[in-house]
Design an enzyme around this catalytic site. Sequence first.
Site, PDB file in Angstrom:
ATOM      1  N   GLN A  90       0.770  -1.191  -0.046  1.00  0.00           N
ATOM      2  CA  GLN A  90       0.045   0.083  -0.009  1.00  0.00           C
ATOM      3  C   GLN A  90       0.897   1.246   0.028  1.00  0.00           C
ATOM      4  OE1 GLN A  90      -3.087  -0.006  -0.336  1.00  0.00           O
ATOM      5  NE2 GLN A  90      -3.865  -2.147   0.060  1.00  0.00           N
ATOM      6  N   LYS A 129      -1.381  -2.993  -7.665  1.00  0.00           N
ATOM      7  CA  LYS A 129      -1.831  -1.582  -6.876  1.00  0.00           C
ATOM      8  C   LYS A 129      -1.036  -0.643  -7.412  1.00  0.00           C
ATOM      9  CE  LYS A 129      -2.791  -4.660  -2.939  1.00  0.00           C
ATOM     10  NZ  LYS A 129      -4.140  -4.640  -2.833  1.00  0.00           N
TER      11      LYS A 129
HETATM   12  N1  PLP Z   1      -0.267  -6.274   2.085  1.00  0.00           N
HETATM   13  C1  PLP Z   1      -1.079  -5.410   1.991  1.00  0.00           C
HETATM   14  C2  PLP Z   1      -0.868  -4.333   3.212  1.00  0.00           C
HETATM   15  C3  PLP Z   1      -2.292  -5.482   1.210  1.00  0.00           C
HETATM   16  O1  PLP Z   1      -3.062  -4.150   1.265  1.00  0.00           O
HETATM   17  C4  PLP Z   1      -2.512  -6.228   0.274  1.00  0.00           C
HETATM   18  C5  PLP Z   1      -3.605  -6.480  -0.752  1.00  0.00           C
HETATM   19  O2  PLP Z   1      -4.564  -5.859  -0.485  1.00  0.00           O
HETATM   20  C6  PLP Z   1      -1.627  -7.385   0.218  1.00  0.00           C
HETATM   21  C7  PLP Z   1      -0.603  -7.209   1.226  1.00  0.00           C
HETATM   22  C8  PLP Z   1      -1.761  -8.643  -0.537  1.00  0.00           C
HETATM   23  O3  PLP Z   1      -1.383  -8.291  -1.849  1.00  0.00           O
HETATM   24  P1  PLP Z   1      -1.945  -9.175  -3.176  1.00  0.00           P
HETATM   25  O4  PLP Z   1      -3.111  -9.722  -2.919  1.00  0.00           O
HETATM   26  O5  PLP Z   1      -1.598  -8.460  -4.417  1.00  0.00           O
HETATM   27  O6  PLP Z   1      -0.869 -10.484  -2.898  1.00  0.00           O
END
Ligand code: PLP
Length: 405
Positions: free
Chosen positions: A202, A225
Amino acid sequence: MFDINKIREDFPILNRKIYGKPLVYLDNGATVQKPRCVVDKIEELYYTCNANIHRGVHTLSQEATELTEQARKKVQAFINAKHSHEIIFTKGTTESINLVASSFCRRFCKEGDEIIVSAMEHHANIVPWQIEGDISGVKLKVIPINEKGELILEEFEKLISPKTRLVSVTHVSNVLGTINPIEKIIDIAHRHGIPVLIDAAQSVQHIPVDVQQLDCDFLAFSSHKIYGPTGVGVLYGKEEFLNRMPPYQGGGEMIGHVSFKGTTYNELPFKFEAGTPNYIDVIALGTALDYVLSVGLEQIKEHEDYLLHYCTSKLQEIDGIRFFGTSLNKSSVISFLVGNIHHYDMGMMLDKMGIAVRTGHHCAQPLMEELGIEGTVRASFAVYNTKEEVDIFVDGVNRIVGMFK
Ligand code: PLP
């Protein structure tokens, strides 16, 4: 200069209508929309340059390999890593953290050792350590938060013990928006000789991150993201750790030589990239980073901060609103509840007005437990959101609150 209309033209999906209303997309914490250049790049690559990388002597394969390695260098430059082989491509933040949990614990941890995380972690930075706990016996210790949703640093230092092997914390909370003082956390941990992993899922899309300046030992983020395609993520790891850690998965380019008597492994970064990599999307992530840099991270942050403060001040006027995450050092995420209105009801009714927000526990159930709630409504901003969209959103929330009265 920051021209919001021009930026919006880069995102064709923003012209969509939902229930006949213009889409107001405020679910950027979950994933952001993609600029035309990224989607075009993916199409161009499939039409002109698609061949499996690393193994081919033919032109297409060599071109695709070269572009993939260029993308690695773009990521290296983006986070200022010392070496491009410290950049490992994964499926996303989740896989990056799972990789470290599995490989780091196998190499460095034994029964009873401790990993420190915080109370505001996403499940992706909790569950991999618990899975490892069942295998190697590591245990989690948790940094508590205060009423504003900030980490309590004094408590953090007290958690460190001779058994602590790693500190793994999020840079920015996906629920509270809190920007954690990771410089201080890294400094404290290093003074005790403990490495630190930063979950930057984030943060990298909002805040410039320099891994050498931070001196973090690992850092993870997701392409989707930061305006890139889904299915790609990054793990940065210091060479000294990655070289000492065993491979995470087997097969493909991660081998040196394979025989039934035993197998040797490739060098970095390939040791950690088993199987056919998602090279098309890796290259398109490079295009996304070019896009972000062309707009300017500082300008993106300034714009999003403006929306955050404007929206917060408008929402504050609503009777019975409760905010979760009120730190002064905050990224563009607003989590809230109004009176007894269920977050799902609020989310579904906003959707009927064309407004996309996220509702629920946001993959942070331990944080919800700490806050004593089941979930929140979460609005999160990206480069293409506007003040007018904030007005539509706040008006929508007000109308829903009126209906429940
Ligand atoms: N860590 C944080 C702080 C997140 O907000 C997210 C997803 O929203 C993740 C990890 C996991 O990301 P991903 O689903 O793209 O692997």
